[in-house]
Structure formats: structure tokens, C-alpha cells
Design a protein around this motif. Structure first.
Motif, mmCIF file in Angstrom:
data_model
loop_
_atom_site.group_PDB
_atom_site.id
_atom_site.type_symbol
_atom_site.label_atom_id
_atom_site.label_comp_id
_atom_site.label_asym_id
_atom_site.label_seq_id
_atom_site.Cartn_x
_atom_site.Cartn_y
_atom_site.Cartn_z
ATOM 1 N N SER A 33 -5.319 -47.705 4.289
ATOM 2 C CA SER A 33 -6.961 -47.430 3.834
ATOM 3 C C SER A 33 -6.231 -47.515 2.419
ATOM 4 N N ASP A 34 -5.202 -47.838 2.190
ATOM 5 C CA ASP A 34 -4.505 -47.379 0.385
ATOM 6 C C ASP A 34 -4.623 -46.442 -0.162
ATOM 7 N N VAL A 35 -4.726 -45.629 0.748
ATOM 8 C CA VAL A 35 -4.613 -44.000 0.296
ATOM 9 C C VAL A 35 -3.446 -43.473 -0.116
ATOM 10 N N SER A 82 -14.760 -42.301 -3.042
ATOM 11 C CA SER A 82 -14.001 -43.558 -3.016
ATOM 12 C C SER A 82 -12.941 -43.681 -1.517
ATOM 13 N N GLU A 83 -12.101 -42.605 -1.439
ATOM 14 C CA GLU A 83 -11.090 -42.659 -0.766
ATOM 15 C C GLU A 83 -11.302 -41.894 0.593
ATOM 16 N N GLU A 126 -14.739 -42.778 1.637
ATOM 17 C CA GLU A 126 -14.226 -43.997 2.284
ATOM 18 C C GLU A 126 -13.851 -44.952 2.874
ATOM 19 N N SER A 127 -12.770 -45.202 2.364
ATOM 20 C CA SER A 127 -11.483 -45.798 2.490
ATOM 21 C C SER A 127 -10.956 -44.934 3.810
ATOM 22 N N LEU A 138 -13.302 -46.223 7.151
ATOM 23 C CA LEU A 138 -13.611 -47.300 6.995
ATOM 24 C C LEU A 138 -11.813 -47.675 7.871
ATOM 25 N N ALA A 139 -10.292 -47.147 7.738
ATOM 26 C CA ALA A 139 -9.347 -46.994 8.686
ATOM 27 C C ALA A 139 -9.722 -47.116 9.452
#
Length: 149
Positions: free
Chosen positions: A64-66, A94-95, A97-98, A101-102
Motif C-alpha cells: 500500500s505504500d503506507v 488517501s491512506e 484508499e491505498s 486498494l492493497a
């Protein structure tokens, strides 16, 4: 006599209105008492979907790039520090949402409170809808194929 009835009707109407308002306030109060804070809802749903997909915090972070620390704080909202004004910090959309998606879920699935029975019912509804959609697609494909011939 009609004067007395008019007064009587107004009194009854006023009592009905006051009782209606009282019960509406009680229902709103009870509903507010049962409502979970959004940070708790996010933590529960995040943990559920991570467990379902056998993902660790580190694995979800990579997908997720979080940051892993941020995910840890989302999973443990009691560890998050309150702001100077006393408010609990909320997750960045935004996090969220990431993360969704992940995890291959819709954003709302991370933010809606679910009971276990609701989760099971939702899975059944989703499977039924998918089967119905797949069947409709097959029927449309068959129809398109027969028209081309």
C-alpha cells in the motif's frame, strides 16, 4: 360543546407531539451510545481484512505504500496521541484508499461498522450478485454470438 372539544383536541395533539419528541430523543441517544468511533471501526475492519488475506503489517505496508508504523497506529487507535484541542486524530483518506486498494476492498468496507452476522450476509449477497452478473454476461455473450452468425 365544540369549544371544549377543540381545547381537548389541542391538548391531546400537544401531548402526542411531546411524547413523539421524547421518544425521538431517546432513540437518538441510544443510537449514539451504540455507535463506535470511526477509528475503532477502521481498526476492526483493517484487522479483519488483513487476517483474511494473511497479511502482516509489513506486507500490507509494502503493498500500500503506507508506513508500517502508521498501519500499527490504525490497528491500535488507543495508542494514537490526541491533538492539543483534545481530538483523536483520524486516518488520512488517501491512506485509507491505498490500504483498501492493497486489500482489494472498497474504501467503504474499511469505514463501515460490521457485526460478524453482517459480514457473513454481505459475503453471501456479494457472491449471489457476482453469480448473477456472470450469468448475465454469459447470456449477453451467447446472444451476441448468435446475432453474429
Amino acid at each position: 360543546m365544540s369549544e371544549v372539544l377543540n381545547v381537548h383536541n389541542r391538548i391531546i395533539a400537544k401531548l402526542c407531539y411531546l411524547n413523539k419528541q421524547h421518544f425521538a430523543r431517546v432513540i437518538r441517544h441510544i443510537g449514539a451510545m451504540n455507535k463506535k468511533p470511526i477509528n475503532i471501526v477502521l481498526a476492526e475492519n483493517l484487522a479483519h481484512f488483513m487476517s483474511q488475506r494473511k497479511l502482516t503489517q509489513k506486507g500490507l505496508s509494502a503493498l500500500s505504500d503506507v508506513g508500517q508504523t502508521t498501519i500499527s497506529l490504525y490497528l491500535n487507535p488507543e495508542r494514537r496521541q490526541t491533538s492539543k484541542s483534545g481530538k483523536m486524530p483520524s486516518a488520512k483518506l488517501s491512506e485509507v484508499e491505498s490500504l483498501a486498494l492493497a486489500l482489494e476492498v472498497d474504501v467503504w468496507e474499511l469505514l463501515r461498522p460490521f457485526t460478524e452476522q453482517e459480514r457473513i450476509a454481505y459475503k453471501h449477497l456479494e457472491a449471489a450478485y457476482k453469480a448473477m452478473s456472470d450469468g448475465k454476461q454469459e447470456a449477453d455473450d451467447t446472444k451476441s454470438g448468435s446475432e453474429a452468425a
